[in-house]
Every structure is written in C-alpha cells, then in structure tokens.
Design an enzyme around this catalytic site. Structure first.
Site, PDB file in Angstrom:
ATOM      1  CB  CYS A   1       0.952   6.751  11.428  1.00  0.00           C
ATOM      2  SG  CYS A   1       2.487   6.160  12.123  1.00  0.00           S
TER       3      CYS A   1
ATOM      4  N   GLY B   1       6.908  -2.217   5.875  1.00  0.00           N
ATOM      5  CA  GLY B   1       8.269  -2.736   5.870  1.00  0.00           C
ATOM      6  C   GLY B   1       9.278  -1.837   6.565  1.00  0.00           C
ATOM      7  CD  GLU B   2      13.681  -0.589   9.356  1.00  0.00           C
ATOM      8  OE1 GLU B   2      14.451   0.181   8.753  1.00  0.00           O
ATOM      9  OE2 GLU B   2      12.945  -0.210  10.297  1.00  0.00           O
TER      10      GLU B   2
ATOM     11  CG  ASN C   1      -3.777   6.525  13.432  1.00  0.00           C
ATOM     12  OD1 ASN C   1      -4.558   7.451  13.585  1.00  0.00           O
ATOM     13  ND2 ASN C   1      -2.531   6.712  13.039  1.00  0.00           N
TER      14      ASN C   1
ATOM     15  CB  CYS D   1       2.913  -1.375  13.229  1.00  0.00           C
ATOM     16  SG  CYS D   1       3.041  -1.173  11.440  1.00  0.00           S
TER      17      CYS D   1
ATOM     18  CB  CYS E   1       3.201   7.493   3.043  1.00  0.00           C
ATOM     19  SG  CYS E   1       3.656   6.242   4.261  1.00  0.00           S
TER      20      CYS E   1
ATOM     21  CB  SER F   1       9.865   4.317  14.456  1.00  0.00           C
ATOM     22  OG  SER F   1       9.440   4.701  13.172  1.00  0.00           O
ATOM     23  CG  LEU F   2      12.255   7.251  20.807  1.00  0.00           C
ATOM     24  CD1 LEU F   2      13.576   6.498  20.803  1.00  0.00           C
ATOM     25  CD2 LEU F   2      12.477   8.700  21.264  1.00  0.00           C
TER      26      LEU F   2
ATOM     27  CB  CYS G   1       6.258  -2.556  15.683  1.00  0.00           C
ATOM     28  SG  CYS G   1       7.997  -2.228  15.281  1.00  0.00           S
TER      29      CYS G   1
ATOM     30  CD  GLU H   1      -3.027  -1.045   2.236  1.00  0.00           C
ATOM     31  OE1 GLU H   1      -4.151  -1.531   1.996  1.00  0.00           O
ATOM     32  OE2 GLU H   1      -2.720  -0.572   3.343  1.00  0.00           O
TER      33      GLU H   1
ATOM     34  CB  SER I   1      10.538   6.212   8.757  1.00  0.00           C
ATOM     35  OG  SER I   1      10.198   5.846  10.075  1.00  0.00           O
TER      36      SER I   1
ATOM     37  CB  CYS J   1       6.998  -5.498   8.488  1.00  0.00           C
ATOM     38  SG  CYS J   1       8.348  -4.683   9.373  1.00  0.00           S
TER      39      CYS J   1
END
Length: 347
Positions: free
Chosen positions: A340, A165-166, A297, A121, A107, A220-221, A118, A94, A197, A114
């Site tokens: 997000c 993904g990373e 979200n 997500c 984006c 991404s903290l 996380c 996407e 990111s 992924c």
C-alpha cells in the site's frame, strides 16, 4: 493509436451489429466478435480464429484494439505478484495480485499517476498523465485474473480499486469498467466483491449514492482531525471530515453498501490513544463495517516511519475495547514495492 479509427471495445453490441449490417455481414458475427473482445480477452483481431481472414482484415482497417500488456512482473517472497502494465501510448500503470488462503485479490489502478499529492504515497509524487479508459481497467483485471489462474489455480475472488490514481476523479470509466467486470458477458464477478477506495471526493461519493451503485466503498482516512489530515492529504482542504461524513451517510442511505475506513499508522503522528479517540468518534458517526489499520510502507520521498510494534498493539487494543471493528492489515509485497502506497512504476 492511428487517428481516425475507433476503439472497437467502445462499441456496444447493438452498435457492432449495426456495423456488420452495413458491410453485409450476418448479425451473429457481431456476437462472435463481442465475445472475443470481452469473454475471451482477445488482444488482436488475428486472435479471432472463428472469423474469416477477410473480415479480420476489414476490422483491422476500421478499428483499433489497444489492449494493455504486462511489461514487467515481480514475485514477492509472500506470494504477492506485482505487474507493470504498458498502455497503448507508452504509459505505464501497476497492478497487484494478493493471494491468501481464502482470497485472490486484484489491486488495480485507475489513473496514470495521481493529482492528489498525498504525502505518504509514492504515486502522489508523480504527475497525473491521464485517466485510464474503462477497457484498460478491464484488461488489468483480466490479466491479473489470468495470473491467479496460472499461479494459484484459482480465479480472482475480490477486486480493490486501490492502485495508482483517485478512482472518483475518473468516475465514468471506473463505473463502466465495473459494469463490464460484473457483466455475464464480461468477467461475471459480483459487485459485492469489488471495493472502490477514495481519498475523499465528497461530491462524487454522493454521486455514487445517486447512481445506486452495488459495490463497496473505502475511505482513505489516515488522520481523524482536519489539521493533521490536511497536512498529509491536501484534498482535505476542500473535502473536510464533516463534509465527508455527511457524504458517506448519504451514500449509505441510498445504497446500504459496505463502507470501510483505511487508516495508515505513522510513528508519532497519528498513533497515540488521543488519535484513536478521534478515530472512534468518526467511526461512530458513519455506519462503517470495518476500520483497516494499515502498516506504513516507507517510500524514499517521505519522512514518515512505521510505529513500534507495542504502540500499534496498544492502538488496536484501545479500538477493540471501544467496540470498533478494526483489523490490522499486514503489508504484502513490501520486498517488491507492491505494498500500500508504494506503486510508482519502478521496475
């Protein structure tokens, strides 16, 4: 894709010229085809109308052109557009177009699924199927750019690698896609308008510094101590905050590029003033330009909730009082699961 054929977009211009020489075609034909592939975004050999039919047939016999296509597009009430893109092998990713008065931001995704899991997500609950090739990432950007032109009459102004993904676990393809996007014979965008990111792959953050990249970096903290961060981001077990702070400083020293932090607020988890203090401590250890405080979200797989408005405001005020350059990022495209953390290939 048929086996034995090469993806024509994986050939450089000199390699294309060499191929055309081998079939006794004039060298300028290579330049024409290269322009169709990158500048004009042709999705088939038949679209190359200034090339003879015989030559197009020959190209079809020797090469593939596995362009991606928009499979399903949704429009949010706030103007955000989410597209599900179909890849040549039937997988989907996407991408999102986020318009504001001053920007048109794309984006984009860098992997199918992924591997980082996380907890907040939606993509993290999917398996990683494969990395995207650099030309597939380029296609995403080209298609989102076309959407921006068609819907808003403006080209993309910014690109964020914050989709599925990373990016740093698909390092070569991400860097090659940015090379093509910023090239004069590609989309010609400034690397300063591109942000990659990462959930925090310290080794690859250092590699970005060694490679002297020109784009911006966002970490991404989402939690400012190791115990909490490891609870929601398993990658922290092998890439803890101390290691990441060292890597970010190494990156900045090598590139002088902008660094920002992303910090999603979760109710009763990381939204207290004590959490804000820990965030301030990290902010002061890195030459970061900005902390993006992000509205959470909700997704069906996770138990997290968004904090009450007054708690979020108190958090922001505390950061401002302590001279942290922070911005509260309101979610866009929530009604179509485009915000997000919500990308999961749902129709």
């Amino acid at each position: 894709m048929k086996s034995g054929k090469t993806n024509i977009r994986h050939l450089s211009l000199p390699e294309l010229q060499e191929y055309f020489g081998s079939i006794q075609e004039k060298p300028f034909r290579a330049k024409q085809v290269y322009e169709w592939l990158w500048l004009k975004h042709a999705t088939s050999f038949d679209a190359m109308t200034n090339i003879s039919k015989d030559l197009r047939t020959k190209l079809e016999e020797h090469f593939t052109l596995p362009a991606i296509s928009a499979d399903h597009t949704q429009h949010s009430d706030d103007g955000t557009v989410k597209s599900r893109f179909r890849l040549h092998d039937g997988h989907f990713v996407e991408g999102v177009l986020i318009p504001t008065d001053t920007r048109q931001t794309a984006c984009v995704s860098s992997q199918v699924g992924c591997s980082l899991s996380c907890k907040f997500c939606a993509t993290g609950y999917m398996d990683r199927k494969r990395n995207l090739e650099y030309d597939e990432i380029y296609d995403e950007v080209a298609l989102l750019n076309q959407q921006a032109m068609d819907k808003y009459g403006k080209k993309l102004s910014n690109i964020v690698y914050m989709g599925m993904g990373e990016p740093l676990l698909n390092y070569k393809n991400v860097l090659k896609s940015i090379e093509r996007i910023t090239s004069p014979d590609g989309l010609g965008m400034s690397p300063r308008r591109i942000t990659v990111s990462t959930a925090g792959v310290a080794k690859m953050i250092r590699q970005l510094g060694d490679d002297k990249v020109k784009f911006n970096l966002a970490l991404s903290l989402h939690a400012a101590n190791d115990e909490k961060r490891s609870q929601i981001m398993p990658i922290n077990d092998t890439n803890n905050l101390k290691v990441l702070i060292e890597a970010l400083n190494y990156f900045y020293k090598a590139t002088q590029n902008q660094i920002s932090f992303e910090y999603i607020l979760f109710k009763d988890f990381n939204d207290s003033l004590k959490d804000a203090d820990e965030l301030i401590r990290i902010y002061r250890q890195v030459p970061a330009d900005l902390v993006n405080i992000i509205e959470y979200n909700p997704i069906s797989n996770a138990r997290f909730m968004k904090p009450d408005e007054d708690v979020a405001e108190a958090f922001m005020e505390y950061l401002a009082k302590n001279k942290v350059n922070a911005r509260l990022r309101r979610s866009r495209g929530k009604d179509i699961d485009a915000a997000c953390g919500q990308l999961a290939n749902k129709g």
